[in-house]
Write an enzyme that holds these catalytic residues in place. Structure first.
Site, PDB file in Angstrom:
ATOM      1  N   ASP A  31      16.001 -10.732  11.790  1.00  0.00           N
ATOM      2  CA  ASP A  31      16.177 -10.170  10.448  1.00  0.00           C
ATOM      3  C   ASP A  31      17.253 -10.999   9.740  1.00  0.00           C
ATOM      4  OD1 ASP A  31      15.487  -6.958   9.353  1.00  0.00           O
ATOM      5  OD2 ASP A  31      16.783  -8.285   8.169  1.00  0.00           O
ATOM      6  N   ASP A  58      16.308 -16.165   8.897  1.00  0.00           N
ATOM      7  CA  ASP A  58      15.323 -15.958   7.831  1.00  0.00           C
ATOM      8  C   ASP A  58      13.983 -16.514   8.316  1.00  0.00           C
ATOM      9  OD1 ASP A  58      13.853 -16.222   5.341  1.00  0.00           O
ATOM     10  OD2 ASP A  58      15.795 -15.870   4.374  1.00  0.00           O
ATOM     11  N   SER A 124       0.025  -2.137   3.342  1.00  0.00           N
ATOM     12  CA  SER A 124       0.432  -0.939   2.609  1.00  0.00           C
ATOM     13  C   SER A 124      -0.746  -0.308   1.905  1.00  0.00           C
ATOM     14  CB  SER A 124       1.480  -1.366   1.581  1.00  0.00           C
ATOM     15  OG  SER A 124       1.683  -0.350   0.647  1.00  0.00           O
ATOM     16  N   THR A 126      -0.670   0.508  -0.906  1.00  0.00           N
ATOM     17  CA  THR A 126      -0.629  -0.017  -2.261  1.00  0.00           C
ATOM     18  C   THR A 126      -1.715  -1.080  -2.503  1.00  0.00           C
ATOM     19  OG1 THR A 126       0.935  -0.714  -3.939  1.00  0.00           O
ATOM     20  CG2 THR A 126       1.079  -1.843  -1.872  1.00  0.00           C
ATOM     21  N   TYR A 148       4.212  -6.992  -5.621  1.00  0.00           N
ATOM     22  CA  TYR A 148       4.453  -6.593  -4.231  1.00  0.00           C
ATOM     23  C   TYR A 148       3.126  -6.307  -3.516  1.00  0.00           C
ATOM     24  CZ  TYR A 148       5.292  -3.418  -0.325  1.00  0.00           C
ATOM     25  OH  TYR A 148       5.247  -2.811   0.907  1.00  0.00           O
ATOM     26  N   LYS A 152       0.830  -8.270  -0.282  1.00  0.00           N
ATOM     27  CA  LYS A 152       0.226  -7.656   0.920  1.00  0.00           C
ATOM     28  C   LYS A 152      -1.260  -7.998   1.002  1.00  0.00           C
ATOM     29  CE  LYS A 152       3.937  -5.722   2.457  1.00  0.00           C
ATOM     30  NZ  LYS A 152       4.557  -6.148   3.719  1.00  0.00           N
ATOM     31  N   ASN A 178       2.870   6.881   3.151  1.00  0.00           N
ATOM     32  CA  ASN A 178       4.269   7.016   2.689  1.00  0.00           C
ATOM     33  C   ASN A 178       5.214   7.398   3.827  1.00  0.00           C
ATOM     34  OD1 ASN A 178       2.541   7.178   0.256  1.00  0.00           O
ATOM     35  ND2 ASN A 178       4.490   7.445  -0.774  1.00  0.00           N
ATOM     36  N   PRO A 292       5.510   4.171 -14.710  1.00  0.00           N
ATOM     37  CA  PRO A 292       4.359   3.279 -14.921  1.00  0.00           C
ATOM     38  C   PRO A 292       3.724   2.860 -13.592  1.00  0.00           C
ATOM     39  CG  PRO A 292       6.284   2.516 -16.171  1.00  0.00           C
ATOM     40  CD  PRO A 292       6.743   3.664 -15.330  1.00  0.00           C
TER      41      PRO A 292
HETATM   42  P1  NAD Z   1      13.069  -2.555   5.016  1.00  0.00           P
HETATM   43  O1  NAD Z   1      13.493  -3.279   3.785  1.00  0.00           O
HETATM   44  O2  NAD Z   1      13.927  -1.457   5.507  1.00  0.00           O
HETATM   45  O3  NAD Z   1      12.823  -3.593   6.206  1.00  0.00           O
HETATM   46  C1  NAD Z   1      12.381  -4.914   5.991  1.00  0.00           C
HETATM   47  C2  NAD Z   1      13.342  -5.822   6.728  1.00  0.00           C
HETATM   48  O4  NAD Z   1      12.928  -7.178   6.575  1.00  0.00           O
HETATM   49  C3  NAD Z   1      14.777  -5.727   6.184  1.00  0.00           C
HETATM   50  O5  NAD Z   1      15.658  -5.444   7.248  1.00  0.00           O
HETATM   51  C4  NAD Z   1      15.036  -7.125   5.584  1.00  0.00           C
HETATM   52  O6  NAD Z   1      16.385  -7.508   5.722  1.00  0.00           O
HETATM   53  C5  NAD Z   1      14.076  -7.978   6.390  1.00  0.00           C
HETATM   54  N1  NAD Z   1      13.645  -9.216   5.707  1.00  0.00           N
HETATM   55  C6  NAD Z   1      13.124  -9.342   4.466  1.00  0.00           C
HETATM   56  N2  NAD Z   1      12.815 -10.624   4.217  1.00  0.00           N
HETATM   57  C7  NAD Z   1      13.162 -11.333   5.333  1.00  0.00           C
HETATM   58  C8  NAD Z   1      13.100 -12.702   5.681  1.00  0.00           C
HETATM   59  N3  NAD Z   1      12.655 -13.616   4.834  1.00  0.00           N
HETATM   60  N4  NAD Z   1      13.528 -13.072   6.919  1.00  0.00           N
HETATM   61  C9  NAD Z   1      14.004 -12.166   7.784  1.00  0.00           C
HETATM   62  N5  NAD Z   1      14.091 -10.854   7.503  1.00  0.00           N
HETATM   63  C10 NAD Z   1      13.656 -10.443   6.291  1.00  0.00           C
HETATM   64  O7  NAD Z   1      11.578  -2.010   4.742  1.00  0.00           O
HETATM   65  P2  NAD Z   1      10.687  -1.014   5.606  1.00  0.00           P
HETATM   66  O8  NAD Z   1      10.486   0.219   4.805  1.00  0.00           O
HETATM   67  O9  NAD Z   1      11.181  -0.933   6.988  1.00  0.00           O
HETATM   68  O10 NAD Z   1       9.309  -1.802   5.561  1.00  0.00           O
HETATM   69  C11 NAD Z   1       8.880  -2.628   6.626  1.00  0.00           C
HETATM   70  C12 NAD Z   1       7.546  -3.251   6.250  1.00  0.00           C
HETATM   71  O11 NAD Z   1       6.604  -2.216   5.946  1.00  0.00           O
HETATM   72  C13 NAD Z   1       7.597  -4.140   5.021  1.00  0.00           C
HETATM   73  O12 NAD Z   1       6.726  -5.222   5.225  1.00  0.00           O
HETATM   74  C14 NAD Z   1       7.077  -3.254   3.922  1.00  0.00           C
HETATM   75  O13 NAD Z   1       6.492  -4.007   2.886  1.00  0.00           O
HETATM   76  C15 NAD Z   1       6.038  -2.446   4.671  1.00  0.00           C
HETATM   77  N6  NAD Z   1       5.736  -1.143   4.060  1.00  0.00           N
HETATM   78  C16 NAD Z   1       6.746  -0.262   3.797  1.00  0.00           C
HETATM   79  C17 NAD Z   1       6.456   0.960   3.189  1.00  0.00           C
HETATM   80  C18 NAD Z   1       7.542   1.950   2.857  1.00  0.00           C
HETATM   81  O14 NAD Z   1       7.324   2.805   1.983  1.00  0.00           O
HETATM   82  N7  NAD Z   1       8.717   1.901   3.488  1.00  0.00           N
HETATM   83  C19 NAD Z   1       5.134   1.293   2.872  1.00  0.00           C
HETATM   84  C20 NAD Z   1       4.130   0.371   3.165  1.00  0.00           C
HETATM   85  C21 NAD Z   1       4.444  -0.847   3.763  1.00  0.00           C
HETATM   86  N1  UFG Z   2       8.681  10.424  -7.349  1.00  0.00           N
HETATM   87  C1  UFG Z   2       9.378  11.256  -8.213  1.00  0.00           C
HETATM   88  N2  UFG Z   2      10.712  11.024  -8.392  1.00  0.00           N
HETATM   89  C2  UFG Z   2      11.386  10.030  -7.739  1.00  0.00           C
HETATM   90  C3  UFG Z   2      10.664   9.185  -6.854  1.00  0.00           C
HETATM   91  C4  UFG Z   2       9.309   9.418  -6.703  1.00  0.00           C
HETATM   92  O1  UFG Z   2       8.809  12.177  -8.806  1.00  0.00           O
HETATM   93  O2  UFG Z   2      12.603   9.868  -7.964  1.00  0.00           O
HETATM   94  C5  UFG Z   2       7.248  10.683  -7.131  1.00  0.00           C
HETATM   95  C6  UFG Z   2       6.335   9.532  -7.501  1.00  0.00           C
HETATM   96  O3  UFG Z   2       5.987   9.598  -8.873  1.00  0.00           O
HETATM   97  C7  UFG Z   2       5.159   9.758  -6.559  1.00  0.00           C
HETATM   98  C8  UFG Z   2       5.805  10.365  -5.307  1.00  0.00           C
HETATM   99  O4  UFG Z   2       7.066  10.879  -5.747  1.00  0.00           O
HETATM  100  O5  UFG Z   2       4.273  10.712  -7.097  1.00  0.00           O
HETATM  101  C9  UFG Z   2       6.048   9.331  -4.205  1.00  0.00           C
HETATM  102  O6  UFG Z   2       6.762   8.228  -4.756  1.00  0.00           O
HETATM  103  P1  UFG Z   2       7.399   7.086  -3.827  1.00  0.00           P
HETATM  104  O7  UFG Z   2       8.102   6.142  -4.744  1.00  0.00           O
HETATM  105  O8  UFG Z   2       8.184   7.715  -2.734  1.00  0.00           O
HETATM  106  O9  UFG Z   2       6.128   6.443  -3.142  1.00  0.00           O
HETATM  107  P2  UFG Z   2       4.899   5.640  -3.780  1.00  0.00           P
HETATM  108  O10 UFG Z   2       3.646   6.329  -3.327  1.00  0.00           O
HETATM  109  O11 UFG Z   2       5.055   5.436  -5.215  1.00  0.00           O
HETATM  110  O12 UFG Z   2       5.034   4.216  -3.085  1.00  0.00           O
HETATM  111  C10 UFG Z   2       5.436   4.042  -1.735  1.00  0.00           C
HETATM  112  C11 UFG Z   2       6.157   2.693  -1.611  1.00  0.00           C
HETATM  113  C12 UFG Z   2       5.173   1.587  -1.856  1.00  0.00           C
HETATM  114  C13 UFG Z   2       4.040   1.721  -0.879  1.00  0.00           C
HETATM  115  C14 UFG Z   2       3.382   3.073  -1.063  1.00  0.00           C
HETATM  116  C15 UFG Z   2       2.255   3.271  -0.087  1.00  0.00           C
HETATM  117  O13 UFG Z   2       7.209   2.612  -2.554  1.00  0.00           O
HETATM  118  O14 UFG Z   2       5.789   0.360  -1.653  1.00  0.00           O
HETATM  119  O15 UFG Z   2       4.350   4.100  -0.885  1.00  0.00           O
HETATM  120  O16 UFG Z   2       2.689   3.050   1.211  1.00  0.00           O
HETATM  121  F1  UFG Z   2       3.142   0.758  -1.094  1.00  0.00           F
END
Ligand code: NAD
Ligand code: UFG
Length: 338
Positions: A31, A58, A124, A126, A148, A152, A178, A292
């Site tokens: 990381d 990195d 994701s 998304t 973003y 993916k 989520n 949005p």
């Molecule tokens: P996070 O930001 O907590 O973890 C990602 C980690 O990757 C961080 O520790 C960051 O420092 C590290 N990182 C980023 N770029 C790097 C690089 N170039 N080299 C080395 N390390 C690097 O996020 P998370 O919520 O744990 O998400 C993990 C994965 O799951 C991500 O790929 C994210 O896109 C995906 N994901 C997350 C969610 C969510 O809602 N949390 C939903 C869908 C997908």
């Molecule tokens: N929401 C609020 N208030 C807030 C934050 C969120 O009302 O302060 C609502 C949003 O409008 C949505 C729900 O809560 O209806 C969930 O929102 P999140 O931002 O927690 O999650 P999203 O579904 O928008 O997106 C998340 C991650 C994306 C990922 C996606 C699917 O942010 O990166 O889940 O895994 F792609």
């Protein structure tokens, strides 16, 4: 297996390291700490009694990645490392494409060079964009609506092309819904920088008094109570999904896509009420305008993961809220306190 976990100190990465170590795998972690804290590592050790071999590096740095593969007999890679903020990706698309896409290209090139062809990739929900048919199955059309999400989708395509070019690869594309919750010990959890963009960390920060009130982004969606509906999944369930995916790809080459969710959607207001029930703390909120790009509803059909991976999410929203609260209340400043 000896598993290289990229993004290992992040939210989902740390929980997955714990489950990997508990299952007897060895973990090499990388990381760059762009969005996480090194203190996570001592918490992982505390929970498992085991060390990960950590590289602060990195994945864009080819020399460093080469060194990691050179120094460890890696069997498979679980690839979390990415930047994940949707608004940031809109403001800084070049940084996002570079980090996420180029980072993955670099990683895969080094994997190939060292004869490692097994990868579990963090995709994701998304990638589906604003699809109208719910629940989402893996064959639903892909239409991400922000940079973003497009990183993916692109990486999924790249990994498909890599597999087409060399059928010895073994790839699992995991589309998370989520993720919320935390390890039940309260020792590791989500520790976002700045103002949380996601619902659950925002709620928990209101609960500890760090934020005044939650703003609910719209109550005029076509849902029962008008607020957005999502498929929340406990992060420990998500972590165990990675172990199942690793078993699947270790069994033989191929490329597989799985939704990881519970299959049940909850509205923002249902989440607020569930959190209040679990924590005993009331969450002041007001209704604001829509954010949005937000879809009204998103939840998955998790059948494929159940039948092919023998994986199901077992933790419900009460447990998700209770564990999120335990983490936040015991660590009001996240990992900062050490
Ligand atoms: P996070 O930001 O907590 O973890 C990602 C980690 O990757 C961080 O520790 C960051 O420092 C590290 N990182 C980023 N770029 C790097 C690089 N170039 N080299 C080395 N390390 C690097 O996020 P998370 O919520 O744990 O998400 C993990 C994965 O799951 C991500 O790929 C994210 O896109 C995906 N994901 C997350 C969610 C969510 O809602 N949390 C939903 C869908 C997908
Ligand atoms: N929401 C609020 N208030 C807030 C934050 C969120 O009302 O302060 C609502 C949003 O409008 C949505 C729900 O809560 O209806 C969930 O929102 P999140 O931002 O927690 O999650 P999203 O579904 O928008 O997106 C998340 C991650 C994306 C990922 C996606 C699917 O942010 O990166 O889940 O895994 F792609």
């Amino acid at each position: 297996m000896m598993v290289l976990v990229t993004g290992a100190t992040g939210y989902i990465g740390a929980h997955t390291c714990v489950e990997l170590l508990a299952a007897g795998h060895d973990v090499v972690a990388v990381d760059n700490l762009a969005n996480s804290k090194v203190q996570v590592l001592s918490r992982i050790r505390e929970l498992t009694g085991r060390d990960v071999r950590f590289y602060e590096a990195d994945i864009l740095d080819g020399g460093q990645v080469d060194r990691i593969f050179g120094e460890n007999a890696i069997d498979a890679v679980v690839h979390f490392a990415a930047l994940k903020s949707v608004p940031e990706s809109v403001a800084e698309p070049l940084r996002y494409y570079h980090n996420n896409v180029t980072g993955t290209l670099n990683l895969c090139a080094r994997m190939a060079r060292h004869g490692v062809r097994r990868i579990v990739f963090s995709s994701s929900a998304t990638v589906y964009g604003a699809s109208v048919t719910m629940p989402l199955t893996e064959d639903a059309p892909l239409a991400p609506v922000n940079p973003y999400g497009r990183t993916k989708e692109m990486i999924e395509r790249i990994l498909r092309d890599v597999y087409e070019s060399d059928n010895a690869w073994s790839v699992a594309l995991l589309r998370y819904f989520n993720p919320v919750g935390a390890h039940p010990s309260g020792r590791i959890g989500e520790d976002p920088n700045g103002v949380p963009g996601n619902l659950m960390p925002y709620i928990t920060q209101v609960a500890v008094g760090k934020r005044q009130e939650l703003v609910v982004f719209g109550d005029d969606f076509e849902t029962d109570d008008g607020t957005g509906v999502r498929d929340y999944i406990h992060v420990v369930d998500l972590a165990t999904g990675h172990l199942k995916a690793l078993d699947r790809i270790a069994a033989g080459p191929g490329i597989h896509t799985y939704n990881l969710g519970t299959g049940t959607g909850y509205s923002v207001l249902e989440m607020v009420r569930a959190f209040e029930r679990a924590s005993g703390v009331s969450i002041p909120y007001r209704i604001g305008g829509r954010r949005p790009g937000d879809a009204a509803v998103s939840y998955c059909d998790p059948t494929k993961a159940r039948t092919e991976l023998a994986w199901t999410a077992t933790r419900g929203i009460d447990e998700m809220c209770l564990d999120s609260w335990r983490w936040q209340s015991q660590n009001p400043r996240g990992y900062e306190a050490g």
